[in-house]
Scaffold this active site. Sequence first.
Site, mmCIF file in Angstrom:
data_model
loop_
_atom_site.group_PDB
_atom_site.id
_atom_site.type_symbol
_atom_site.label_atom_id
_atom_site.label_comp_id
_atom_site.label_asym_id
_atom_site.label_seq_id
_atom_site.Cartn_x
_atom_site.Cartn_y
_atom_site.Cartn_z
ATOM 1 N NE ARG A 174 13.962 23.789 -4.501
ATOM 2 C CZ ARG A 174 14.319 23.252 -5.615
ATOM 3 N NH1 ARG A 174 14.393 23.579 -6.522
ATOM 4 N NH2 ARG A 174 13.823 21.810 -5.450
ATOM 5 C CG ASP A 176 -0.401 0.107 2.355
ATOM 6 O OD1 ASP A 176 1.022 -0.085 2.514
ATOM 7 O OD2 ASP A 176 -0.778 -0.008 3.505
ATOM 8 C CB SER A 199 15.219 22.198 -10.445
ATOM 9 O OG SER A 199 15.042 23.460 -10.756
ATOM 10 C CG HIS A 222 17.361 27.634 -1.311
ATOM 11 N ND1 HIS A 222 17.970 27.829 -2.524
ATOM 12 C CD2 HIS A 222 16.410 28.646 -1.200
ATOM 13 C CE1 HIS A 222 17.482 28.924 -3.146
ATOM 14 N NE2 HIS A 222 16.444 29.283 -2.371
ATOM 15 C CE LYS A 246 15.720 36.918 -12.983
ATOM 16 N NZ LYS A 246 14.504 36.072 -12.707
ATOM 17 C CG ASP A 296 19.955 34.732 -7.374
ATOM 18 O OD1 ASP A 296 20.684 34.398 -6.331
ATOM 19 O OD2 ASP A 296 18.861 34.021 -7.714
#
Length: 285
Positions: free
Chosen positions: A89, A32, A214, A123, A182, A159
Site C-alpha cells: 500500500r 527473545d 482492513s 494493491h 467523492k 474509487d
Amino acid sequence: MDILAFQNAFDIAAEFEGLGEVKQVEERVFPDGEVLVRIPPVGREVALVLRLYPNVNDNFVKLVLALDALSDAGVQRVVLVAPYLPYTRQDRRFRPGEPISSKALLKILGGYPISAVVTLDLHKPYVADYVPRVAVRNLYPATEYAERLSGVDVVVSPDFGSVHRAEAVAKALGVSHTYFEKYRDRETGAIALYPRHDVELRGKKVAIVDDILSTGGTLVDACRSAKTLGAAAVFAAVTHCQLLKDARERVRSCLDKLICTDSILNEFAEVRVGPILRRELERLL
C-alpha cells in the site's frame, strides 16, 4: 521442482501435489523473539510457499532467512508463492522522508535467486516494476468472483484506483462497471459518493470489488452510498480480508454478502487461492 512450504501455507502447497515433492520448512521462535528456519535437502529448483500475513514482520524475516539458506545450498531458481504481499500500500512517497515500502521489500527479495514471484491482487500493479529482474505474476480471481456473483447487474469499485478490478469482474459477468467519486458539500463538509458516468444503481444488484479489507471503512461507505442510491442488494468481493477491529460487524450491517479469498484465512473465504496459484506455477515450470 521441490515444493517447500512454511507451516502456515501447507494447505496451499497441498494443491501443488504432482508438480514436485512437498517439503516443510522448520521454524523456531526463541525466547527473545528472534526467529530461525531450517530448510530440508532440496534440488536446484524450488517453489517456496508461505503466507506473510498475519505477523508480517516475523514472517518476512523468516522468508529472508529461508532464501539465504536456499542460496547457500546452491539452489539456482526459486519461485516465491505468496498470495498476499504486505507493505505494497506504500507504493509511492506520500510525504518527504518516507520510504517506498513496496520497493524496499522487493529490492530485498531481488537480492536472492528468485526468478518469479506469484501473488494475488497487488494493491497497485505497477509496484512489480520496481525490480525488473524478478518476474512478478500478479493474479486476479475475476472468474472465480464472477461465478459467485451471478445475477449482479453492475460492478463498482470504491474509487478510481480499483476500477481495473471492477472492469475485470464485469467483463467476466458480461455487465457494466463504474467507480465511485467523492463529492464534498461546501456548506456542511459532508462527503458523498456517486458513481462515475451516471450509471444507474436504483433497483440493481451491485457488487463492490476491492483488494484489501482492513477496518471496513471504505467498503461500508461504498455500500451505504449504493443503498442510498437505491441498490436492491449490495455484495462485495475482496481479495485480502484482514477484518481488523470491528470490521466484521460493520460489513455485516450493510452488505448482503461478502466474498473473500483464503489468501488470509477468514470465515468469508469462498475462493481458494491454491488452484489459482497452481495454474500459474504450472506455466512457470
